[in-house]
Every structure is written in C-alpha cells, then in structure tokens.
Design a protein around this motif. Sequence first.
Motif, PDB file in Angstrom:
ATOM      1  N   ALA A 100       0.867  -1.180   0.000  1.00 13.37           N
ATOM      2  CA  ALA A 100       0.000   0.000   0.000  1.00 13.37           C
ATOM      3  C   ALA A 100       0.902   1.227   0.000  1.00 13.37           C
ATOM      4  CB  ALA A 100      -0.913   0.005   1.217  1.00 13.37           C
ATOM      5  N   ILE A 101       0.782   2.040  -1.031  1.00 12.70           N
ATOM      6  CA  ILE A 101       1.573   3.266  -1.132  1.00 12.70           C
ATOM      7  C   ILE A 101       0.747   4.391  -0.532  1.00 12.70           C
ATOM      8  CG2 ILE A 101       2.724   4.854  -2.721  1.00 12.70           C
ATOM      9  CD1 ILE A 101       2.912   2.482  -4.700  1.00 12.70           C
ATOM     10  N   THR A 102       1.088   4.779   0.669  1.00 15.43           N
ATOM     11  CA  THR A 102       0.290   5.758   1.398  1.00 15.43           C
ATOM     12  C   THR A 102       1.069   6.293   2.588  1.00 15.43           C
ATOM     13  OG1 THR A 102      -1.779   6.107   2.632  1.00 15.43           O
ATOM     14  CG2 THR A 102      -0.757   3.931   2.816  1.00 15.43           C
ATOM     15  N   ALA A 103       0.709   7.499   2.999  1.00 12.22           N
ATOM     16  CA  ALA A 103       1.213   8.043   4.260  1.00 12.22           C
ATOM     17  C   ALA A 103       0.052   8.317   5.200  1.00 12.22           C
ATOM     18  CB  ALA A 103       2.038   9.311   4.014  1.00 12.22           C
ATOM     19  N   SER A 104      -1.049   7.583   4.998  1.00 15.50           N
ATOM     20  CA  SER A 104      -2.182   7.601   5.914  1.00 15.50           C
ATOM     21  C   SER A 104      -2.710   9.013   6.127  1.00 15.50           C
ATOM     22  CB  SER A 104      -1.768   6.944   7.239  1.00 15.50           C
ATOM     23  OG  SER A 104      -2.880   6.743   8.064  1.00 15.50           O
ATOM     24  N   HIS A 105      -2.641   9.521   7.372  1.00 23.46           N
ATOM     25  CA  HIS A 105      -3.212  10.829   7.698  1.00 23.46           C
ATOM     26  C   HIS A 105      -2.221  11.976   7.519  1.00 23.46           C
ATOM     27  CE1 HIS A 105      -1.400   9.193  11.387  1.00 23.46           C
ATOM     28  NE2 HIS A 105      -1.079  10.444  11.661  1.00 23.46           N
ATOM     29  N   ASN A 106      -1.005  11.685   7.050  1.00 25.30           N
ATOM     30  CA  ASN A 106       0.005  12.726   6.827  1.00 25.30           C
ATOM     31  C   ASN A 106      -0.379  13.613   5.641  1.00 25.30           C
ATOM     32  OD1 ASN A 106       1.326  11.101   8.718  1.00 25.30           O
ATOM     33  ND2 ASN A 106       3.324  11.492   7.832  1.00 25.30           N
ATOM     34  N   PRO A 107       0.262  14.792   5.518  1.00 23.85           N
ATOM     35  CA  PRO A 107      -0.037  15.682   4.392  1.00 23.85           C
ATOM     36  C   PRO A 107       0.420  15.112   3.061  1.00 23.85           C
ATOM     37  CG  PRO A 107       1.816  16.524   5.679  1.00 23.85           C
ATOM     38  CD  PRO A 107       1.230  15.392   6.466  1.00 23.85           C
ATOM     39  N   ALA A 108      -0.016  15.756   1.981  1.00 21.91           N
ATOM     40  CA  ALA A 108       0.234  15.246   0.628  1.00 21.91           C
ATOM     41  C   ALA A 108       1.703  15.225   0.266  1.00 21.91           C
ATOM     42  CB  ALA A 108      -0.546  16.075  -0.390  1.00 21.91           C
ATOM     43  N   THR A 109       2.508  16.037   0.912  1.00 21.90           N
ATOM     44  CA  THR A 109       3.943  16.062   0.613  1.00 21.90           C
ATOM     45  C   THR A 109       4.650  14.800   1.082  1.00 21.90           C
ATOM     46  OG1 THR A 109       4.229  17.323   2.659  1.00 21.90           O
ATOM     47  CG2 THR A 109       4.146  18.570   0.586  1.00 21.90           C
ATOM     48  N   ASP A 110       4.034  14.058   1.984  1.00 23.07           N
ATOM     49  CA  ASP A 110       4.586  12.799   2.471  1.00 23.07           C
ATOM     50  C   ASP A 110       4.011  11.628   1.679  1.00 23.07           C
ATOM     51  OD1 ASP A 110       5.873  14.265   4.381  1.00 23.07           O
ATOM     52  OD2 ASP A 110       4.677  13.548   6.072  1.00 23.07           O
ATOM     53  N   ILE A 205     -18.027  15.466   1.873  1.00 23.96           N
ATOM     54  CA  ILE A 205     -16.929  16.370   2.202  1.00 23.96           C
ATOM     55  C   ILE A 205     -15.642  15.676   1.770  1.00 23.96           C
ATOM     56  CG2 ILE A 205     -15.662  17.535   4.082  1.00 23.96           C
ATOM     57  CD1 ILE A 205     -18.212  17.460   5.736  1.00 23.96           C
ATOM     58  N   GLY A 206     -14.665  16.440   1.325  1.00 25.18           N
ATOM     59  CA  GLY A 206     -13.377  15.840   0.986  1.00 25.18           C
ATOM     60  C   GLY A 206     -13.488  14.774  -0.071  1.00 25.18           C
ATOM     61  N   ASP A 207     -14.288  15.024  -1.110  1.00 22.42           N
ATOM     62  CA  ASP A 207     -14.528  14.015  -2.132  1.00 22.42           C
ATOM     63  C   ASP A 207     -13.977  14.429  -3.501  1.00 22.42           C
ATOM     64  OD1 ASP A 207     -16.359  16.083  -2.481  1.00 22.42           O
ATOM     65  OD2 ASP A 207     -17.929  14.773  -3.242  1.00 22.42           O
ATOM     66  N   SER A 208     -13.024  15.370  -3.512  1.00 23.22           N
ATOM     67  CA  SER A 208     -12.470  15.855  -4.780  1.00 23.22           C
ATOM     68  C   SER A 208     -10.945  15.808  -4.759  1.00 23.22           C
ATOM     69  CB  SER A 208     -12.956  17.284  -5.055  1.00 23.22           C
ATOM     70  OG  SER A 208     -14.360  17.350  -5.084  1.00 23.22           O
ATOM     71  N   PRO A 209     -10.349  14.628  -4.694  1.00 16.25           N
ATOM     72  CA  PRO A 209      -8.881  14.528  -4.635  1.00 16.25           C
ATOM     73  C   PRO A 209      -8.226  15.056  -5.903  1.00 16.25           C
ATOM     74  CG  PRO A 209      -9.866  12.371  -4.983  1.00 16.25           C
ATOM     75  CD  PRO A 209     -10.994  13.297  -4.689  1.00 16.25           C
ATOM     76  N   ASP A 210      -7.150  15.831  -5.730  1.00 21.91           N
ATOM     77  CA  ASP A 210      -6.415  16.342  -6.890  1.00 21.91           C
ATOM     78  C   ASP A 210      -4.929  16.024  -6.824  1.00 21.91           C
ATOM     79  OD1 ASP A 210      -5.404  18.061  -4.972  1.00 21.91           O
ATOM     80  OD2 ASP A 210      -6.364  19.866  -5.771  1.00 21.91           O
ATOM     81  N   GLY A 211      -4.550  15.139  -5.909  1.00 20.18           N
ATOM     82  CA  GLY A 211      -3.149  14.776  -5.761  1.00 20.18           C
ATOM     83  C   GLY A 211      -2.405  15.584  -4.732  1.00 20.18           C
ATOM     84  N   THR A 212      -2.962  16.752  -4.382  1.00 22.74           N
ATOM     85  CA  THR A 212      -2.281  17.643  -3.430  1.00 22.74           C
ATOM     86  C   THR A 212      -3.104  17.964  -2.196  1.00 22.74           C
ATOM     87  OG1 THR A 212      -3.112  19.684  -4.471  1.00 22.74           O
ATOM     88  CG2 THR A 212      -1.073  18.742  -5.356  1.00 22.74           C
ATOM     89  N   ASN A 213      -4.370  17.532  -2.152  1.00 24.07           N
ATOM     90  CA  ASN A 213      -5.254  17.983  -1.073  1.00 24.07           C
ATOM     91  C   ASN A 213      -5.680  16.876  -0.116  1.00 24.07           C
ATOM     92  OD1 ASN A 213      -6.945  16.601  -2.783  1.00 24.07           O
ATOM     93  ND2 ASN A 213      -8.427  18.267  -3.041  1.00 24.07           N
ATOM     94  N   ILE A 214      -5.041  15.717  -0.173  1.00 29.57           N
ATOM     95  CA  ILE A 214      -5.392  14.639   0.751  1.00 29.57           C
ATOM     96  C   ILE A 214      -5.165  15.096   2.198  1.00 29.57           C
ATOM     97  CG2 ILE A 214      -3.092  13.572   0.644  1.00 29.57           C
ATOM     98  CD1 ILE A 214      -4.466  10.838   0.799  1.00 29.57           C
ATOM     99  N   ASN A 215      -6.162  14.890   3.047  1.00 26.59           N
ATOM    100  CA  ASN A 215      -6.118  15.242   4.479  1.00 26.59           C
ATOM    101  C   ASN A 215      -6.021  16.751   4.738  1.00 26.59           C
ATOM    102  OD1 ASN A 215      -6.013  12.449   5.306  1.00 26.59           O
ATOM    103  ND2 ASN A 215      -3.844  12.441   4.765  1.00 26.59           N
ATOM    104  N   ALA A 216      -6.130  17.575   3.711  1.00 30.10           N
ATOM    105  CA  ALA A 216      -5.939  19.019   3.883  1.00 30.10           C
ATOM    106  C   ALA A 216      -7.186  19.659   4.496  1.00 30.10           C
ATOM    107  CB  ALA A 216      -5.622  19.672   2.542  1.00 30.10           C
ATOM    108  N   GLY A 217      -7.217  19.709   5.818  1.00 27.46           N
ATOM    109  CA  GLY A 217      -8.335  20.307   6.535  1.00 27.46           C
ATOM    110  C   GLY A 217      -9.590  19.462   6.550  1.00 27.46           C
TER     111      GLY A 217
END
Length: 451
Positions: A100-110, A205-217
């Motif tokens: 699984a390629i993920t940083a879970s709840h971390n920001p998109a930069t991780d 809510i939070g249903d429009s991922p763009d590659g940079t906004n995961i977990n962002a607020g």
Amino acid sequence: MKLRYFGTDGIRGAWGGPVLNDVFVHQCGFALAHFLQKHNPSKPITIVIGRDTRASGEEIEAGLCGGLCTNGIHVMLLGVVPTPAVSQVVRDLQADLGVAITASHNPATDNGIKLFDNRGLKFSVEAEAEIEGFIAEQTSKPEDANIFTCGYPYDGQGVYINTLKSQLHQHCIRDWKIVLDTANGATAETSPAVLRHFGAELVSIGDSPDGTNINAGVGSEHPDKLAEAVRREKARLGIAHDGDGDRLVVCDETGSVVDGDQLLGILALAALREGTLVHNTLVATVQSNFGLDKTLSKAGGRVERVAVGDRNVLLRMRALGCNLGGENSGHIIQRDISVAGDGLLAAVRLIAVMLRTGKPLSALRQEVELFPQATKNLRVAEKIPLEECPALSEAMKRLDEEFGQEGRQLVRYSGTEPKLRLLVEAADEASSQKGLELLIEAAKTDLEVIE
C-alpha cells in the motif's frame, strides 16, 4: 528492535527527501524481489500494489515496479484503493506480498510504503529488518530497469466494494442522511459506492482529490467540519476516514464526535449480546480508557490490553483467537471479515448495530461511560529506564493501590520523541488531576524535565 527505514507502520517520509526518493524506491523494489525469491525459491511470485490519491503515488508505484519486474516478479496494480483493500486482494489472489503506497493521515507532501504478507497481515519487525538488509545491498538506479518493467491492472476497487456491499441488505438505510468525509483520499469512490448501495442520502466532504489535497483540513484528523455538517444537514450520522481508509471517526446525530473508545465499546457490547464476541474479549491498547473495561465487565466481557499499534492488536487477536479489536484512534479490526483496520467496514458494522437496536448513536454511546482522563507529556533530557526512577515507581505503585479497580495510571516514553507520557484515569476529574500532579512531581524528581 530499532530499524533504519521502517517505523511503526511501514516506511514513511517526505517524497523526494533523504529516504523516500526515486533511487530508494527502485532499490526497495529490488530488495523486495530478492526477499521474496529467497523465501519462495521454486515458485512464481505475485505482488499486488495499491495507492492513495497523492500525486507521488504513481511515481512510487513505477519505481517499485521497476525493481520488481526486472527481477521477474508478477505485479498486479490495483490503482487507488483503501489500504484494507490491498490486504483483502492479497488473500483473494493468494499473492505473495501486498504493498500500500500511502502516508495515511500525513499531508500530501509525504508518502510511504506499507507491506502485507501472503496472509494479508502487516509484516513482522523481523521481516522488515531482513528487507532492510537487502535494501542496504542494492546499488541499482532507476535507469537500470529494462523496458519490460510493468504491472497489470486489477479491479481492486470492485472487489473491495462488492465485499462491503455484502455486509448489509440493499436499501436498508434508504431513509438515512449521512455526512461522509473521505479526506480527499483513497475512499473517495469506494465508501460512497457502498453507502449509496445501502440507500443512504450522502452529503459529501473531501470528495475531490487532486493529488495535493489529501487530508488538507478534512478527514478523520479534522472532525470539526464533519460535526458542523451533521448539525447543518440534520443528518443521522457522520462518517470520516483518514487518507488511506483504515481509520474511522464518527459523529452522532447531534453533531457530537464519538470517542474512539465508545465506538469500540458499542461494537463490543453488540457482539457480546449477540453471542458473537469470541471469548467475550475485546483487544485494545494501553491507551484505551478504563471505562471500556468497566463497561464490558458489567456485560460479562473483558478487555485484553496490548502496546500501542494496530499490528500489536492483531498479533494478540490472532494469539487468543479473538475477532474484534482496535485502537481508540479509529483503527478497528474485525477479524471475521478482514485482518486489517478498515474504516468503512467499521462504519457498516456500526450502522448494523443502529438498525438492529433501533437506537440513535447518541443513545448507544451513553452505554459506554468513560472515566475522566488527565494527561501530560513531559520533554526529558534522557529516557532513563522507568525501573531506575524510584520516585516515579513509588508514585505509580501508590496510585495503583489507591485506585484499585476504580482507575488506572499509565507512564511510558514516546517511541519517537524525547517525551514521557503520563495518563491518569479515575472515577472523577478531581482524582484524575490529583493523580497526574503526583506523577509529574515524581517525574521531575527522577528526570531532567525540559520546560
């Protein structure tokens, strides 16, 4: 065992940083191939790879494939899927490894890499150490991969969605309005598909991922938006996931966030009453509130505690044969269906309890009464072993004697920071605070505390 790359939940860090970069990822692919070939010398090897919505996910996927496919490993690409879907597909396909390629709840930069073995279980520390040894041996670069490096697509989303759909009847909640926050992450398509199958009207809510906004607020780390939307929309339930979908946070119909231990308690009480809680035991961590123990004890059950980490929870569940466990952070494992923490599965099981009892979540949560809790983190100059801290040991012993079965204390060092974590729970707030102050003073006697 302290490892160089692997932490408590795989490898994680800033993409393009000193650890997680294109060279390292490619070498990691080579290392995983060599590890698997060592342990499976006479059979074809298959790996499944899934990722969340971070822009760097495709680069990491390609880098891993370069190292894996060059060494003759067959790779199945699941695309964007929740982490528990990777675990499931590994078992369904009888694959040798899941990534699984993920940083879970971390920001998109991780970003990060989580590994699952051929049983869908997170890798042991010993296996991770062996893989680190193979990584250290690698000198390959991404350009070393040949032109045949590729993976083959597999509908991981479809497999996962169909499994979750099978848990309840279609249209069973057709009169429910649910606020759903998918954190712009891996559950942005899977959770809505399942809940709409059950008939829910969704406010997203939070249903429009763009590659940079995961977990962002948004997502489980920011439940205030979920709570506000539940109140505004007069919804029956609020559901939030983290970026990779292995965690669940919920709000009741009043817009109040439900404590993770209350959520565990609701599921455990329901299973106890239905006779489906194996050994009448819930596995939780040392972080869980003592009120959980009291609640289950009154109902004829018990709590088995382990060290922090969902891997530790699952290890004890397997050792005891238990089917329900989790952390109060929202990682909940329901082993009769999945061997991984699964936020959507936990939400579906919660909905099932609400349907069977006819009770709103605000009423169900009241059945799990938590103890008042007092906590403090002290930064220390040195992590002196607790058994070498006489004043602190005496204070801990004193609190144990005073509280008996009506409270508890927990003193431990952080695994990643120079901090001493103190926790006291008692029947009333005054006793909890008094116990915490006793531990603080004792800690300052034995340790150099940095204010």
